[in-house]
Write an enzyme that holds these catalytic residues in place. Structure first.
Site, mmCIF file in Angstrom:
data_model
loop_
_atom_site.group_PDB
_atom_site.id
_atom_site.type_symbol
_atom_site.label_atom_id
_atom_site.label_comp_id
_atom_site.label_asym_id
_atom_site.label_seq_id
_atom_site.Cartn_x
_atom_site.Cartn_y
_atom_site.Cartn_z
ATOM 1 N N ASP A 181 0.855 -1.179 0.000
ATOM 2 C CA ASP A 181 0.000 0.000 0.000
ATOM 3 C C ASP A 181 0.901 1.241 0.000
ATOM 4 O O ASP A 181 2.107 1.156 0.254
ATOM 5 C CB ASP A 181 -0.900 -0.029 1.236
ATOM 6 C CG ASP A 181 -1.832 1.164 1.304
ATOM 7 O OD1 ASP A 181 -2.326 1.589 0.251
ATOM 8 O OD2 ASP A 181 -2.063 1.679 2.414
ATOM 9 N N ASP A 198 -1.309 -0.880 6.126
ATOM 10 C CA ASP A 198 -1.500 -0.355 7.473
ATOM 11 C C ASP A 198 -2.952 -0.108 7.836
ATOM 12 O O ASP A 198 -3.243 0.240 8.979
ATOM 13 C CB ASP A 198 -0.745 0.969 7.631
ATOM 14 C CG ASP A 198 -1.404 2.103 6.857
ATOM 15 O OD1 ASP A 198 -1.804 1.868 5.693
ATOM 16 O OD2 ASP A 198 -1.548 3.198 7.414
#
Length: 1059
Positions: A192, A766
């Site tokens: 990400d 995250d």
């Protein structure tokens, strides 16, 4: 019925008059949630115990099997087949041996009925006897040893001080204990962007209002100041938090050339209009940052732009009223600026709290007032509409108040509320903003820097203290939250100054620009002005994206009372609907968010984490391909990819963007043809230069490509007919950037690469939107960031910074894989070598299943004497030091390609075990041939020599561990004690004092020494031979990074034959 879908809940509440009110997920308070700023909650328990959604989603630990474990299981099947073959040999040999006797041998004890077993039946019984005797060949203890070794490896990883992050006071978390060795075999990393590659600390950098850009150069200098200062001083009074108190030291300028007088004005404005700005931030906000997310000093302290600050002097209640009437261009610009910052302050779900003081009381409109002023349309349609029932449940965020009937009362109420609010919030206390996302917090703090301060928020109203306008209390009518379909959020309020219904909207420019429009009563000049504002703002947005900033568009819409009433009726039906409620609410929100007036745009910076570029370069040298999957727009994603060195300036970037499947296939084929042509041309160049012996990776260095693809194109690419072409294309690219991708698309991409390419994958993220791809990947890594613990809870390993991946994979991944593979191969070798000693003896005892070693010694040989050294070896051995592994990431390819545990390696290990067992058996056999020693006197030198051979074999394999002599000492002590205390009733097989007699015989030592040398000579000599061959093969080649270490040579050579 109870279900595990966290995003879906449908039901209704029925009152006494049989009226039903629909319920959705907004009415559901999930188990484990925390309620803030609320005095009391009245609710109904719908699910309890194991029927709660949290419990239904808790399906237990997700078991992942490592790639090495799957290989071990298949090799154990080969051991089973080998055992069956050896037992069949023993059974057949025993039957043949018995058939050679013309009479019944004396040792063949007859059955109770006097009959003897036939040779065939005796051979069948001997098959099972051999199974019992040779069953050690199947390394059952190997699984126990593997688990112990993995626990030791996990312990060393968790106690590595390099993984400690001081700012968050956290270290690595190993949540999966059985896949540590897979860290050394990763081929693809899916990462990400926000919060993973970046810090997820959103910093307000720039804005554009009414087509005019404000660069905030002084704020940029502040960020440079933060980067230079030590982050450890972030919470101190003299640290960065106190910077705003010294703003006048720096003279900024706008995007153009600002003169010195404007800078002096900025200084005067900061000290005049904002007398408490420096004190407020340095003394009040600092304590809050340690307890509230998204509230570090770098996020909360914003230095106002000088030019924009100058224009704030013209904002007043009178100027705002004039701008509503469109009297002058200056007044119109004032309206844009005012509405822009009001939208930043109230178009969010930020909760305002005051530390060390009681929480805000939730103020609600009384039931009597709500029921006394219903909407005319609803009142006309049904006199029995349960307005009071709806308001009591507080289900809706709509406020049933009619401006036509109660306008004067409302105006008076707003003024009273404003006066009360002004008295209540003067002097201004320290405020803490608790936001759902860092973007919201950054925008609220930016508005606060311009004295547009969000003071309080209740379910009914929002209070903002605006410089020049005083305290404004907006009646909060509706909140239309952000969703992935609309990609925007809106709030509907009643403006306290104009008494109009205003819709403030913020969202992605890809959708917001299509919603802009002008009302029919606008003049032609206004339409042209709106068009110019749109064009200039779009140019600013593109520039922000190229600089890697996250962009948002801010817009508003003014509704008449009739328009609002009409929309409210439809929205009321959608909210009270039981079936298809989500779809109806989506349609209602889309109907509202049309013909918007563009106010401006914002550019927010999300800085890269420390060490990200170096980590990505090291991982790429290790042979790992990295994909960046993000929901941001293409320009922002590409800019971050360049910043973190995922893409290089010399890379040829191919952008895959199409509207249909056929067009997508055509574009991919053309890109493939172009890349193949470039690769062919490069090969011709290499051949002309005489670089024929270069590896394919070396040949491809002349052409490096990167692929950028957006979410809409991914929908076509992920179809079955295009998957193979897409994967072929990505394999030829050094990096892939997927922008505007949904969480589902992320997980599908990971699964596609894992299943189609049979590659080892690692996903790192995250946030909650990364959970799906973390669970799908072979190894999921969660970042301990600011977006909650969802990613960490779903991960196998949790780290604090992306840079920790470098040591986790290159060092600990290499170590874990190498240690475990070598230990497993050693276990196979050890068991086969020792069992074959018993097997060779069967050729001299008629395949009777007799052992030349006492059964206690036989049992303890694997249980005590040779069990601890391989475990220590599997936990502590280091074939290469951590410094070399970090400096030469190419060594990771040895474990990545599984060269340490190839099928050939397994069979070579077994052949070596067969050879050593032959040497260990026949050297003592020919030594004692013709003597009159008993069976245990013959077996003891064999057993002792086997111990020396097996342990010295491990000593040859070890690089840094040599705790082996304890096992040898323990063996002799145990054998002496056992022989001195053992009693038997069979004098022919009495182990009494056998070891003591042998230790007094020099022949015993000579036999053990000679046997060990003969057995281990090939194992000892072969590494030197392979090293010399590797040096000869590498002669004339260009060394790695200008030097080639002996360690790297040895590892590269060991990978060739897998031994």
């Amino acid at each position: 019925s109870p279900n595990d879908d966290l995003n879906h809940f449908r039901g209704f509440v029925e009152n006494s008059s049989k009226d039903r009110v629909g319920l959705s997920k907004e009415n559901l308070l999930l188990r484990g949630c925390t309620v803030r700023n609320t005095e009391a909650v009245v609710g109904i328990v719908v699910y309890a115990g194991h029927e709660t959604k949290a419990m239904l989603n808790n399906s237990g630990p997700h078991y992942k099997r490592s790639k090495l474990e799957r290989k071990v299981n298949s090799d154990i099947l080969w051991c089973v087949l080998l055992l069956i073959l050896m037992c069949l040999t023993g059974a057949i040999g025993h039957g043949i041996w018995l058939s050679r006797y013309s009479e019944i041998p004396f040792f063949n004890i007859p059955e109770p009925d006097g009959k003897s077993l036939s040779s065939m039946l005796a051979g069948f019984n001997m098959f099972w006897t051999m199974i019992i005797l040779l069953q050690v060949l199947i390394p059952i203890s190997l699984y126990v040893s593997i688990e112990i070794v993995k626990l030791g490896q996990i312990y060393l990883i968790q106690n590595d001080i390099d993984f400690y992050h001081e700012k968050t006071n956290s270290t690595i978390q190993c949540r999966a204990l059985n896949i540590a060795e897979d860290l050394g075999q990763i081929q693809y990393i899916f990462s990400d962007k926000t919060g993973t590659l970046t810090e997820n600390k959103m910093v307000f950098r720039r804005c554009s209002i009414a087509g005019q850009e404000y660069c905030h150069e002084e704020n940029a200098k502040r960020l440079e100041f933060y980067q230079e200062r030590d982050l450890k001083d972030e919470g101190s009074a003299e640290g960065p938090c106190a910077y705003l108190g010294h703003t006048s030291k720096w003279r900024g300028h706008d995007c153009g050339a600002e003169n010195e007088s404007l800078n002096r004005k900025s200084s005067n404005l900061l000290s005049g209009i904002y007398p408490e700005l420096g004190r407020e931030h340095s003394s009040s906000d600092a304590p809050c940052s340690g307890h509230v997310a998204f509230s570090s000093c770098i996020e909360t302290d914003v230095v106002p732009d000088t030019q924009l600050l100058e224009k704030f002097r013209h904002i007043s209640s009178l100027s705002y009223q004039e701008s509503e009437d469109g009297i002058s261009k200056l007044a119109l610009e004032t309206m844009y600026i005012t509405d822009f910052f009001l939208a930043l302050a109230i178009c969010n779900t930020v909760v305002v709290s005051i530390p060390n003081q009681p929480r805000q009381k939730v103020r609600r409109l009384s039931v009597r007032r709500l029921s006394s002023s219903p909407l005319p349309s609803i009142k006309e349609s049904s006199s029995e509409n349960p307005n009071s029932f709806v308001s009591k449940l507080s289900i809706f965020r709509m406020k049933l108040a009619s401006p036509a009937l109660d306008g004067a009362a409302q105006t008076a109420g707003c003024e009273t509320s404003s006066a009360e609010s002004s008295a209540e919030w003067s002097p201004l206390p320290k405020l803490c903003y608790e936001a759902e996302s860092p973007d919201e917090a950054a925008l609220v703090h930016a508005a606060k820097a311009y004295k547009c301060i969000l003071q309080s928020r209740t379910p009914d109203q929002v209070t903002v203290d605006f410089a020049g306008l005083g305290s404004l209390t907006f009646q909060l009518l509706h909140i239309l939250p952000f969703d992935s379909v609309r990609k925007r959020m809106s709030v509907v309020v009643r403006h306290p100054v104009s008494d109009q219904v205003v819709v403030y909207t913020k969202g992605a420019d890809s959708v917001m620009m299509d919603l802009l429009g002008t009302a029919s009563e606008d003049t032609e000049n206004s339409e042209m002005e709106q068009k110019n504002i749109k064009e200039r703002t779009q140019n600013h947005l593109d520039d922000y994206a190229r600089k890697g900033l996250r962009t948002l568009c801010i817009a508003k819409k003014v509704m008449s009372d009739e328009e609002y009433t009409e929309w409210l009726n439809n929205h009321f039906l959608a909210e009270t609907s039981i079936d298809n409620r989500e779809e109806l609410l989506l349609e209602s929100a889309i109907r509202l968010e049309t013909k918007l007036t563009l106010l401006g745009a914002t550019g927010i910076e999300d800085r890269l984490q420390d060490g990200v570029p170096d980590t990505i370069q090291a991982l790429r040298k290790a042979g790992i391909k990295i994909w960046m999957l993000t929901g941001d727009k293409r320009e922002t994603a590409v800019n971050i990819a360049y910043a973190c060195k995922l893409l290089e300036p010399d890379d040829r970037i191919f952008t895959l963007k199409s509207q249909s499947r056929d067009a997508c296939a055509l574009v991919m084929n053309s890109i493939l043809e172009h890349m193949q042509k470039n690769t062919a041309d490069q090969k011709k160049v290499n051949q002309k230069l005489g670089n024929v012996s270069a590896s394919p990776s070396t040949q491809a260095q002349g052409f490096s490509a990167g692929l950028v693809i957006d979410g809409r194109t991914l929908e076509h690419v992920l179809q079955d007919s295009l998957q193979n072409v897409f994967l072929e294309l990505t394999e030829k690219c050094r990096a892939v950037v997927c922008c505007q991708a949904t969480p589902l698309q992320k997980s599908v991409l990971v699964r596609l690469v894992r299943n189609k390419l049979k590659a080892m994958t690692l996903a790192v993220g995250d946030g909650a939107n990364d959970v799906s791809m973390i669970q799908v990947a072979d190894i999921g890594v969660g970042i301990l960031g600011q977006e909650g613990m969802q990613a960490v809870m779903a991960s196998d390993f949790a780290i604090s910074q992306f840079k920790h991946l470098r040591k986790l994979l290159l060092v600990h991944g290499h170590w874990c894989y190498t240690r475990l593979t070598n230990m497993i191969l050693y276990f196979f070798y050890k068991n086969v070598a020792y069992v074959n000693l018993l097997f060779w003896y069967q050729f001299f005892c008629g395949f009777s299943g007799t052992s030349m070693t006492d059964y206690w010694i036989l049992i303890f040989f694997n249980l005590l004497f040779t069990s601890v050294p391989p475990i220590i070896y599997g936990v502590l051995d280091k074939d290469v030091s951590a410094e070399i592994l970090m400096q030469i990431p190419q060594l990771y390819k040895m474990s990545q390609k599984s060269v340490a545990y190839l099928p050939s390696t397994f069979w070579i290990t077994l052949l070596d075990a067969f050879y050593q067992s032959l040497a260990c058996f026949f050297v003592p056999y020919f030594t004692y041939h013709g003597s009159d020693i008993d069976i245990f006197s013959f077996g003891n030198p064999i057993n002792t020599a086997a111990l020396f051979i097996i342990l010295f074999h491990l000593l040859i394999e070890c690089k840094s561990v040599n705790y082996l002599f304890g096992s040898i000492l323990f063996y002799f002590v145990f054998s002496l004690a056992f022989g001195a205390t053992y009693r038997t009733h069979n004098p022919l097989s009495n182990p009494y004092r056998i070891m003591e007699k042998h230790m007094a015989d020099p022949v015993f030592y000579l036999v053990c020494l000679l046997t060990a040398c003969v057995a281990l000579l090939p194992r000892y000599v072969s590494p030197s031979v392979r090293l010399c061959a590797a040096r000869g093969a590498l002669t004339g080649r260009k060394p790695l990074n200008g030097k080639l270490t002996d360690c790297a040579l040895l590892e590269a050579d060991r990978g060739k034959d897998g031994s």
